[in-house]
Design an enzyme around this catalytic site. Sequence first.
Site: not given
Lengths: 248, 637, 226
Positions: B40, B44-45, B266, B284, B331, B402, B426, B442
């Site tokens: 990934g 993260a990756g 979402h 957004s 949300r 989402h 995630e 993020l």
Amino acid sequence: MKLTLQVWRQPNRETQGKLVEYVAPDVSPDMSFLEMLDVVNEGLIGKGEEPIAFDHDCREGICGSCSLQIDGKPHGPEKMTTTCQLHMRKFKDGDTITIEPFRAKPFPVIKDLVVDRSAFDRIIASGGFISAPVGAAPDGNAILVSKIDADRAMDAAECIGCGACVAACKNASASLFTSAKISHLSLLPQGRVEREARVLAMVNTMDAEGFGGCSNTNSCEAACPKGISVSFIAQMNREYLRALVTKG
Amino acid sequence: MQLDAKIPSGPLASKWDRHRSDIKLVNPANKRKFEIIVVGTGLAGSSAAASLAELGYNVKVFCFQDSPRRAHSIAAQGGINAAKNYKNDGDSVHRLFYDTIKGGDFRAREANVHRLAEVSVNIIDQAVSQGVPFAREYGGYLDNRSFGGSLVSRTFYARGQTGQQLLIGAYQALERMIGQGSVQMHSRHEMLELVLVNGHAKGIIARDLVTGRLERHAADAVLLCTGGYGNVFFLSTNAKGCNVTALWRAHKMGAAFANPCYTQIHPTCIPVSGDHQSKLTLMSESLRNDGRCWVPKNKEDCGKDPRQIAEADRDYYLERKYPSYGNLAPRDIASRAAKQVCDEGRGVGPGGLGVYLDFSKRIQELGEAKIRERYGNLFDMYERITGENAYQVPMRIYPAVHYTMGGLWVDYNLMSTIPGLHVLGEANFSDHGANRLGASALMQGLADGYFVIPYTLGVYLTGAIQARPSADHPAFIEAEKLAQDKLSRLLSIKGKRTVLSFHRELGKVVWDKCGMGRTDAGLKEALAKIPALREEFWENVNVIGSGGDFNQQLEYAGRVADFLEFAELLVTDALHRDESCGGHFREEHQEEGEAKRDDDKFAYVAAWEFAGIGKPPILHKEELTYEEIKMQTRSYK
Amino acid sequence: MTGVISRVLSSTIGLKFIVGITGAGMFAFTLVHMLGHLQMFAGPDAYNTYAATLQGLGALKWLARAGLLAMIALHVWGTVTLTARNRAARPEAYQKDRKVEASLASRTMIYSGLFLACFVLFHLAHFTLGWTHPDEFALQDQLGRHDVYAGMVLAFQSPLMSLFYMVAVALLCFHLSHGVSSLFRSLGLMSPRFRKLEEQFAIVSAWSIFLGFVSVPVAILVGVIR
Ligand SMILES: Cc1cc2nc3c(=O)[nH]c(=O)nc-3n(C[C@H](O)[C@H](O)[C@H](O)COP(=O)(O)OP(=O)(O)OC[C@H]3O[C@@H](n4cnc5c(N)ncnc54)[C@H](O)[C@@H]3O)c2cc1C
Ligand code: HEM
Ligand code: HEM
Ligand code: SF4
Ligand code: F3S
Ligand code: FES
């Protein structure tokens, strides 16, 4: 609506491809272009034929995966729009649409409409970064950046690496892509430290990959889904000149 | 199976510092001898791979896209949180920590979340150094805005493309290490199996998606950074390629899967327009800063031009129900409120599945130019997709899947129940509990990659680690055969239905029965339907082409096959969790329409162990104990 | 230093520096050349004096000629090299190509350019070396000077010759209409603020050069100059 498609089919890199005609009988104007291809593919699978291969992922116009030369234009007729965001309401009933892969020597076809754009990654690997190892960073507000520079850097940084600039350019030049990265980084104080080495290395790789030069024809800018400005190409040339003078 | 979260002792605020200095260091000369696999290249990756390579490890990286830069993190629009308190509005590490725990409806692990809040500040510094062009004020300082469910301005952003800019920063760091030769990049590769040797994760089987060849890759440790599984719902805001394959295959090899039923819906997505729909597009959440959600008070008005509906006949339901947060309610709450009004028959647009997000008041107050400056690209996107001009007509939005809070269970060091297998971003379960706050995924992905794993990987590498096997080890041969058999089987069925049709049908079941509102009966119904669909899939799917070349149908079939197995676990978890919390809303458990938790019975992480396809999975519980804070009923009124 | 030279000679951007600088040099020469010509309207004496002055520059004249020749050679070499590389970058053409945005001039620079190369050779043989029409070339005015004025009038009284020159100049200006704005960018001298200005400058200067040059043969044909 009913559409006729002329689609480039090519089994692999080595084999010569050709245009093949398909009919898309029942296209809704609310479909995206890729959804239209999904439907065509479902039909092909139903008939036991190989579906049309094309790259896509986010379908939101941001990942840069989708490509396609649609009726001779990268990402199709609508300005500032990627193929995945192009909707069929831009076409008319009875239209014939020609769909080809992005063509350039450094973008060899993998299959049908899928091309290998890894040359872009190699351009970045050769210098498209700021060497900021994790752990060494000062506070985010330690170096102020004027809003004008930050905004302009952001203008350049919007590039999604889709390759439409190369596809559109008569020279298959990667100048817009490369210059966007060079400009983004050299507009920021953090990026100025390495600016000379960066531009020399990236231009070198860009040439070595086999992209053509820029003749300033502006096709790239017109095709770019993010509206990256050709003035960044001038900026790249300026950076290059500067690097030759000071570090060459 | 033992669940030991390995949370360091001591006061919450100093756990991470202490732990970091307690971890044994890997000798720099030895780092070069270690091979680390990172699957990934999202936030993260990429961040993990780059940081580990900078430390001297040899890193092999895999992603299924043609370039690491295209990982799904690229799509994040809104922003990233950090407790910088640059606005002097009372933010602090503790407040970010508390907001995140509360936002997660008290179902996240306290120590992890505190660490996340601590390193959040470093992420911004790191990103700025890499050249991420965050928005600035005229004085040159970084700008912030407030974002979904927060009363302080702690969100950093880069136009509507924060995820893209952060990912490009991490990607460039990764490419730098590729250029230096310390990272070997394998794009257009899909991990199909995890290889265990003596119970430790020691490699993967990956398929080269261009040639179709299976490859064996051995390593000293494996990091899965493969993102979320939202596409089990078929329609979601996730990229088309997002999948559960890597996680699922690791789960089948023994990694516990935690809280799969925690999925986030979402509130602000563009509604479905027809049967051809292949994905949903997020608008957004920042739009809710200036847009007001409403539906007609009377059903009869639903078909009317919204501009003709009088102010008095409009129900601004979020402002009505949540006076203090109003349109900025978190949300899960905003999504459910939209579902409620649509269930009451007051929804607008095709199928009555939509609510208005209206900017007219703010356009009057601020002028169209200001709104265009703030959201121009979003309005443009909306117009491209719907053909409507939202400066003149209110937008129509509807909730969509989402984000997935659940994921492989990991301990404080981000290691799963399989020694050597670490899970980041995630893909793990740890930080968001039952609901994730905006702008914090993020943050988590980058925290894991830049600032946690570079330290905590050392715990494994300096511990009772097994030697790296050669790729000819029988375990590799066996795993390769497993992968090969599955591919061959998919190709040999040659049935009548397309992969897509199965995926769509599965998604509908999961969305209807295990989406925004879940009931005991509905979940049981889904549990009956899913295995039947899976059986039909294995008898009647039609995968065209061969395994020996580029074959997108085959890739897709493998992913859908895994979704068909995973969906059962997702629903099982939802059924077992007989309470409502965060994104998991069991209709039986509500108080005036709000989620009602049952802390006595369910204050634990549900970590499931695989017992075989179609067999009930085995539940393990990690009790959630809070040292610093008290569990409360979440209120945004 | 060798690094700099090899980069200039081998990189696409370096080659564009060469093309741009030589292009700019030739553009400047052409502009001056055109202005010089306008003295045809001032009568034979003025024009021949002007020509004689230029001829009388001696070493300087040869230096300028050498420079011009070098510029042409470098420009041609640079553009031909680039064109070959640019073509190699797209070995397989599109079946359907819309030539997004790019102007005709920008797409045909190599053709207008190569024609210009031929034109310059002929033009040198014609007016500078006197090979093509030795009779015109041999004319002398009352002061015993080389009567360039009369030679030119003689030459352009032939409609065919006039037409040829006019076509050549048209192509030159076509070349410049793209070339002049392009050279600013190649040399890095463009920003969003100056973009429009530079493009307008290119168009205006190309038209001016065209009108300036063409005015002479036209004037001769219609008998204003005789
Ligand atoms: C539309 C949208 C908007 C969002 N906006 C925000 C926001 O504003 N703020 C915020 O904080 N969060 C936001 N999020 C959430 C956030 O973007 C994601 O949660 C986060 O980016 C996930 O990052 P990741 O690194 O874990 O995984 P991803 O970015 O999903 O990366 C997964 C990687 O794994 C690879 N992979 C997967 N499976 C395999 C396999 N089998 N073999 C090989 N490789 C594999 C993929 O190639 C990819 O590289 C948003 C999400 C969406 C969908
Ligand atoms: C003699 C033969 C000539 C040839 C073959 C030629 C060819 C070309 C070509 C192909 C280009 C485009 C290069 C590119 O953008 O990659 C070019 C650019 C240009 N040419 Fe010429 N040309 C010739 C003569 C001239 C003359 C006589 C002039 C001027 C009077 C001139 C002025 C220019 C200018 C200004 C440019 C733009 C340079 C740039 O983009 O930086 N050229 N030429
Ligand atoms: C109507 C158009 C033109 C006319 C009437 C014209 C006329 C002349 C004349 C009379 C000379 C000889 C001058 C002398 O020997 O003293 C000359 C020289 C020359 N002209 Fe032109 N010219 C024209 C267009 C051009 C163009 C378009 C170019 C190329 C860009 C050009 C390039 C040259 C060159 C290079 C020389 C040689 C200069 C030298 O002697 O060193 N001319 N021209
Ligand atoms: S510059 Fe534009 S066209 Fe080129 S890769 Fe970037 S986004 Fe695509
Ligand atoms: S289209 Fe090509 S020629 Fe230059 S301006 Fe763009 S790279
Ligand atoms: S699919 Fe991501 S940009 Fe089109």
